[in-house]
Write an enzyme that holds these catalytic residues in place. Sequence first.
Site, PDB file in Angstrom:
ATOM      1  N   ARG A   5       0.086 -48.495 -14.395  1.00  0.00           N
ATOM      2  CA  ARG A   5       0.065 -49.485 -13.314  1.00  0.00           C
ATOM      3  C   ARG A   5      -0.688 -50.702 -13.822  1.00  0.00           C
ATOM      4  NH1 ARG A   5      -1.103 -44.387 -10.673  1.00  0.00           N
ATOM      5  NH2 ARG A   5       0.184 -44.097  -8.806  1.00  0.00           N
ATOM      6  N   ARG A  59      -3.208  -1.575  -6.457  1.00  0.00           N
ATOM      7  CA  ARG A  59      -2.418  -2.795  -6.277  1.00  0.00           C
ATOM      8  C   ARG A  59      -2.816  -3.782  -7.371  1.00  0.00           C
ATOM      9  NH1 ARG A  59      -5.569  -4.695  -0.863  1.00  0.00           N
ATOM     10  NH2 ARG A  59      -7.619  -4.647  -1.759  1.00  0.00           N
ATOM     11  N   CYS A 105       7.428 -40.278 -10.975  1.00  0.00           N
ATOM     12  CA  CYS A 105       6.058 -40.688 -11.265  1.00  0.00           C
ATOM     13  C   CYS A 105       5.182 -40.678 -10.014  1.00  0.00           C
ATOM     14  CB  CYS A 105       6.030 -42.058 -11.934  1.00  0.00           C
ATOM     15  SG  CYS A 105       6.678 -43.367 -10.879  1.00  0.00           S
ATOM     16  N   HIS A 164     -15.913  -8.833   0.960  1.00  0.00           N
ATOM     17  CA  HIS A 164     -14.924  -9.777   1.485  1.00  0.00           C
ATOM     18  C   HIS A 164     -15.134 -11.165   0.889  1.00  0.00           C
ATOM     19  CE1 HIS A 164     -13.460 -12.757   4.421  1.00  0.00           C
ATOM     20  NE2 HIS A 164     -12.417 -11.942   4.481  1.00  0.00           N
ATOM     21  N   SER A 179      12.868 -44.047 -12.347  1.00  0.00           N
ATOM     22  CA  SER A 179      11.707 -43.192 -12.126  1.00  0.00           C
ATOM     23  C   SER A 179      11.481 -43.138 -10.623  1.00  0.00           C
ATOM     24  CB  SER A 179      10.480 -43.777 -12.837  1.00  0.00           C
ATOM     25  OG  SER A 179       9.361 -42.988 -12.543  1.00  0.00           O
ATOM     26  N   GLY A 217      -8.424  -7.635   4.212  1.00  0.00           N
ATOM     27  CA  GLY A 217      -9.217  -7.695   5.429  1.00  0.00           C
ATOM     28  C   GLY A 217      -8.469  -8.174   6.653  1.00  0.00           C
ATOM     29  N   MET A 244      -5.605  -6.856   8.157  1.00  0.00           N
ATOM     30  CA  MET A 244      -5.138  -5.822   9.057  1.00  0.00           C
ATOM     31  C   MET A 244      -6.182  -4.711   9.061  1.00  0.00           C
ATOM     32  SD  MET A 244      -2.359  -7.552   9.193  1.00  0.00           S
ATOM     33  CE  MET A 244      -1.014  -6.670   9.888  1.00  0.00           C
ATOM     34  N   ARG A 291       4.801 -50.468 -15.488  1.00  0.00           N
ATOM     35  CA  ARG A 291       5.355 -51.055 -14.266  1.00  0.00           C
ATOM     36  C   ARG A 291       4.856 -52.484 -14.119  1.00  0.00           C
ATOM     37  NH1 ARG A 291       3.824 -48.230  -8.730  1.00  0.00           N
ATOM     38  NH2 ARG A 291       1.824 -49.207  -9.145  1.00  0.00           N
ATOM     39  N   ARG A 324      -3.470   3.179   8.342  1.00  0.00           N
ATOM     40  CA  ARG A 324      -3.706   2.022   7.476  1.00  0.00           C
ATOM     41  C   ARG A 324      -2.525   1.065   7.517  1.00  0.00           C
ATOM     42  NH1 ARG A 324      -4.755   4.583   1.735  1.00  0.00           N
ATOM     43  NH2 ARG A 324      -5.916   2.633   1.435  1.00  0.00           N
ATOM     44  N   GLY A 350       9.643 -43.092  -7.500  1.00  0.00           N
ATOM     45  CA  GLY A 350       8.307 -43.347  -6.970  1.00  0.00           C
ATOM     46  C   GLY A 350       8.234 -42.646  -5.629  1.00  0.00           C
ATOM     47  N   THR A 351       7.916 -41.359  -5.664  1.00  0.00           N
ATOM     48  CA  THR A 351       8.069 -40.566  -4.437  1.00  0.00           C
ATOM     49  C   THR A 351       6.970 -40.843  -3.408  1.00  0.00           C
ATOM     50  OG1 THR A 351       7.077 -38.733  -5.639  1.00  0.00           O
ATOM     51  CG2 THR A 351       9.477 -38.711  -5.367  1.00  0.00           C
ATOM     52  N   ASN A 352       5.907 -41.529  -3.802  1.00  0.00           N
ATOM     53  CA  ASN A 352       4.925 -41.898  -2.770  1.00  0.00           C
ATOM     54  C   ASN A 352       5.553 -42.900  -1.805  1.00  0.00           C
ATOM     55  OD1 ASN A 352       3.250 -40.381  -4.343  1.00  0.00           O
ATOM     56  ND2 ASN A 352       2.170 -42.121  -5.235  1.00  0.00           N
ATOM     57  N   ASP A 353       6.080 -43.979  -2.371  1.00  0.00           N
ATOM     58  CA  ASP A 353       6.719 -44.979  -1.515  1.00  0.00           C
ATOM     59  C   ASP A 353       8.020 -44.452  -0.927  1.00  0.00           C
ATOM     60  OD1 ASP A 353       5.484 -47.474  -0.887  1.00  0.00           O
ATOM     61  OD2 ASP A 353       5.366 -47.870  -3.039  1.00  0.00           O
ATOM     62  N   TYR A 383      11.852 -35.768 -16.959  1.00  0.00           N
ATOM     63  CA  TYR A 383      10.397 -35.566 -17.027  1.00  0.00           C
ATOM     64  C   TYR A 383       9.756 -35.709 -15.654  1.00  0.00           C
ATOM     65  CZ  TYR A 383       9.889 -40.669 -16.692  1.00  0.00           C
ATOM     66  OH  TYR A 383       9.920 -41.966 -16.261  1.00  0.00           O
ATOM     67  N   LYS A 390       0.838  -1.202   0.000  1.00  0.00           N
ATOM     68  CA  LYS A 390       0.000   0.000   0.000  1.00  0.00           C
ATOM     69  C   LYS A 390       0.869   1.246   0.000  1.00  0.00           C
ATOM     70  CE  LYS A 390      -3.770  -0.550   2.337  1.00  0.00           C
ATOM     71  NZ  LYS A 390      -4.340  -0.875   3.648  1.00  0.00           N
ATOM     72  N   GLU A 444      12.365 -46.136  -5.182  1.00  0.00           N
ATOM     73  CA  GLU A 444      11.338 -45.815  -4.190  1.00  0.00           C
ATOM     74  C   GLU A 444      11.673 -46.375  -2.807  1.00  0.00           C
ATOM     75  OE1 GLU A 444       7.588 -47.548  -5.402  1.00  0.00           O
ATOM     76  OE2 GLU A 444       8.590 -49.165  -6.478  1.00  0.00           O
TER      77      GLU A 444
HETATM   78  P1  ADP Z   1      -7.588  -2.477   3.327  1.00  0.00           P
HETATM   79  O1  ADP Z   1      -6.151  -2.818   3.406  1.00  0.00           O
HETATM   80  O2  ADP Z   1      -8.449  -3.378   4.094  1.00  0.00           O
HETATM   81  O3  ADP Z   1      -8.030  -2.257   1.921  1.00  0.00           O
HETATM   82  P2  ADP Z   1      -7.398   0.368   3.647  1.00  0.00           P
HETATM   83  O4  ADP Z   1      -6.249   0.850   4.420  1.00  0.00           O
HETATM   84  O5  ADP Z   1      -7.287   0.453   2.182  1.00  0.00           O
HETATM   85  O6  ADP Z   1      -7.749  -1.093   4.102  1.00  0.00           O
HETATM   86  O7  ADP Z   1      -8.620   1.219   4.172  1.00  0.00           O
HETATM   87  C1  ADP Z   1      -9.921   0.830   4.129  1.00  0.00           C
HETATM   88  C2  ADP Z   1     -10.771   1.880   3.491  1.00  0.00           C
HETATM   89  O8  ADP Z   1     -10.613   3.156   4.101  1.00  0.00           O
HETATM   90  C3  ADP Z   1     -10.469   2.043   2.054  1.00  0.00           C
HETATM   91  O9  ADP Z   1     -11.620   1.712   1.322  1.00  0.00           O
HETATM   92  C4  ADP Z   1     -10.121   3.475   1.837  1.00  0.00           C
HETATM   93  O10 ADP Z   1     -10.883   3.971   0.775  1.00  0.00           O
HETATM   94  C5  ADP Z   1     -10.535   4.168   3.129  1.00  0.00           C
HETATM   95  N1  ADP Z   1      -9.503   5.123   3.492  1.00  0.00           N
HETATM   96  C6  ADP Z   1      -8.283   4.856   3.934  1.00  0.00           C
HETATM   97  N2  ADP Z   1      -7.570   5.985   4.109  1.00  0.00           N
HETATM   98  C7  ADP Z   1      -8.366   7.011   3.781  1.00  0.00           C
HETATM   99  C8  ADP Z   1      -8.195   8.425   3.729  1.00  0.00           C
HETATM  100  N3  ADP Z   1      -7.055   8.994   4.053  1.00  0.00           N
HETATM  101  N4  ADP Z   1      -9.233   9.153   3.325  1.00  0.00           N
HETATM  102  C9  ADP Z   1     -10.383   8.555   2.986  1.00  0.00           C
HETATM  103  N5  ADP Z   1     -10.620   7.246   2.994  1.00  0.00           N
HETATM  104  C10 ADP Z   1      -9.608   6.457   3.392  1.00  0.00           C
HETATM  105 MG    MG Z   2      -7.741  -0.959   0.758  1.00  0.00          MG
HETATM  106 MG    MG Z   3     -10.052  -3.719   5.422  1.00  0.00          MG
END
Ligand code: ADP
Ligand code: MG
Ligand code: MG
Length: 914
Positions: free
Chosen positions: A598, A351, A868, A473, A801, A110, A112, A654, A101, A803-806, A888, A31, A782
């Site tokens: 086999r 991202r 194999c 999510h 060949s 989701g 952190m 085999r 953030r 035979g990594t299971n055995d 192979y 980020k 094997e």
């Molecule tokens: P995640 O990693 O879960 O995507 P973010 O850090 O991106 O979390 O933040 C979650 C939400 O908060 C995002 O949808 C972003 O749009 C909003 N947000 C984060 N920072 C700001 C900011 N400075 N101003 C307005 N909205 C923000």
């Molecule tokens: Mg985000």
């Molecule tokens: Mg989030």
Amino acid sequence: MRKKGGPKYVFRFAEGKADGDREMRNLLGGKGAGLAEMCRMGIPVPPGFTITTEVCTWFESHGRKYPKGLEAEVRGAMALLEQSMGKRFDDPANPLLVSIRSGARVSMPGMMDTVLNLGLNDTTVAGLAERSGSERFAWDAYRRFVQMYGDVVLGVRAAKGEDHDPFSVALDTIKKERKAKLDTDLDEGALRELVKRYKAIVKRRTGSAFPNEPQEQLWGAITAVFLSWNNERADAYREMNGIPGDWGTAVNVQAMVYGNLGATSGTGVAFTRDPSTGEKRFYGEYLMNAQGEDVVAGIRTPNPIEELRAVNAKAYRQLLGIQKKLEDHFRDMQDLEFTIEDGRLFMLQTRAGKRTGFAAVRIAVDLVREKKISREEAVARVEPESLNQLLQPVFDSKEARAARRSGRVLCKGLNAGPGAATGRIAFSQEEAQARAAKGQPVILVRIETSPEDIRGMQASRGILTARGGMTSHAALVARQMGKVCVAGAGDVEIDYKAKRMSVNGRRLKEGDWLSLDGTTGEVIKGEIATQPSEVVAALFGKGAAAKKARSSPTFAAFKSLMSWADAIRRLDVRTNADQPDQCATALAFGAQGVGLCRTEHMFFGEGKLLPMREVILSEDEAGRKRALKKLLPLQRKDFEGVFKVMGTLPVTIRTLDPPLHEFLPHDAKTIALIARDMGVPKQQIAAKVESLKELNPMLGHRGCRLGITFPEITRMQAQAIFEAACNVAKRTKKMPRPEIMIPLVATAKELELQAEIVHATAAEVFAKKKIKVPYLVGTMIELPRAALTAGAIAKHAEFFSFGTNDLTQTTYGISRDDAGRFIPEYVDLGIFDGDPFARLDEIGVGRLMEIATTEGRAARPDIKIGICGEHGGDPASVMFCHRLGLEYVSCSPYRIPIARLAAAQAVLLERALE
Ligand code: ADP
Ligand code: MG
Ligand code: MG
């Protein structure tokens, strides 16, 4: 901006300049690096700064204290941030608010937590209201802040036995009291009251008052982000995705922009291409008068991005331009977050977007066509395992049609994760896991999912949610896991307590069958059979449907990607197959030969089991020969079938391998039948069966030990193979290439004796048939002893060949069939990194392979070496085999495309390391 000397913990980004850039994601997190890069590109980004991942690692390893100098750096960066915003933190008249953030090296959706609107208290809220001219907005921001801070920093969440966290309960209560349908219907007075109630909740749950001091809030939130790196959800996610625990997370502190400033403001998320199908179209969702995660959290159902044009054409056009610029710059599909503050667009994140396997293939190939990336890059980008999705079945079209006609479609939601899933309903993570453990297919049904549900999602075939959009999510995580997902099916009402759901008056309970069409978004009552996917239909189908599948964009992309992978890889990919139809399937998937046929599987076919049993149960050689005579033509026919399909490609066959008990009759009726057929008394057969029982059949009379004690079995099999090969050669004018493989060899002498029989039989057959086919004799490696004495064994082996299971069983001394009882715990405890039967143990088993390869090649330089075992279809293991320099890998037909791609990636990785 960079200051001289000393460690640098804080990297700023503001006004078109940044200390960091995209290359610094290890230090700044994805980020932070993305924000810095966007800033440098002149894209509107609210200013801020990033505290590095090094601080997180330091913090964790120094008893949760901060390095010296950090505080001063943060103070300095805050001062500059105030300057560039023209506002001051904690200023009662015009307060600067920030978001805190998290952001690790790789995105962990989701995992952190983010805190928005930090810096508000009873004084600054008045200033915010005054400046913005909206009391309602200021109190909306404040209630959001108290809730997020209360949750993330102070840990006020749903207690055991509570369905919802206390803040949501308070929000729902006030909405009911004020007769508000949506949170946007709450007026300033209601929000003021809500803040009061939220603070009371905090006081009650934590015993302390909500912190009023912005400085205290700031450090509280920073610390919470660092601590969240090690929370249980993050740990679970990392474990599932193989992310090291010591990477740490960065913290981003960023000036707030407000999407909740009224009707001219809003917030949204978007993808530069469709993350489900990969189609090239700008794709996204937004909500007006909303903030932060509102779009994702399913609080209101968001609008499709195209509708933004009508609301704010200028911002929409600007967004279109930016998304293109970002995709071109990063040369990959981007996942964007943006906010519109009073008509002005700000970008908050970019991202590489998570995508389905379908989308991954299509986007990679399209980007090559658009000349944005090279073929090699395209090949490197697609996760081999994700190809699996393209081969997964879809609903049987007849059954699905019938289900639709008979009104079994309950409702429609968003087609968030493509594919078809049918299974039994589970309403909770625990239930989903319990049912999956019993081997049941599961559909997880939730109002919405949260990071707490990921293990339940993992255990399910499909996920249905009542709330949330395409970027919720559930949708995000399902797509990444390759699960079928229908999200935001608003007609679904779920009662977790009663374990029931109802859809437009129709009720279902936990355990009932439910089907999800992740491509159309349909939710269908009952079970529906599935049929092959588009790619599979294109490869194997007939008629109009197959023709259509062949011209689909998915198949075209799949074909291109595979051909590029083939041009790069050095490893051959063969298949493990015993039947002609399996061989045909494997060829369509690109197999370059059979790595393991086999022969024993053939004996379970029509008419073969009885003579096979007679071979085993005969008292003398004459009896065995009689029975083998019956088997010979049947085996010959089997091999002819395989050779015909495989043409001039090598076919490794085999000789008999399994413990004898697998063939023994167990019931009196069968024993009587065999006795009658062999013309001996029942008692004699029963006694023989008893005498052949072994205590430990896996380590007993099996493999080449059978061929050693009953050489006529090996002779019959060799005769069948060579006669079949000669017959097919004459008939088709194509030379089959049999490779006879002797299993479970521990000593060179065993192989020598068996090879003698094979060579002698070949000479006899060739003389009789007056034709010669090229063939090889080799062995499986094997057993550890075979690996350790490979030099001596290679004298008699033209190929090895693995035979990594055995080999895994015997190296660890673990019986594969009993391993399930303790391996999961071993993995949990960190004794094993993973299940060694699924992923090759490179250190131990791999070491044996290395010894065998080196010594085998030293003794016989032109020896062919392959693998194999099941590991031949595991991408990481394929890469290891490449590094070992094998010729192979061989795997089951449906894993072939995965192995082809992994083999190509092994080359690319090698080049990158050169
Ligand atoms: P995640 O990693 O879960 O995507 P973010 O850090 O991106 O979390 O933040 C979650 C939400 O908060 C995002 O949808 C972003 O749009 C909003 N947000 C984060 N920072 C700001 C900011 N400075 N101003 C307005 N909205 C923000
Ligand atoms: Mg985000
Ligand atoms: Mg989030």
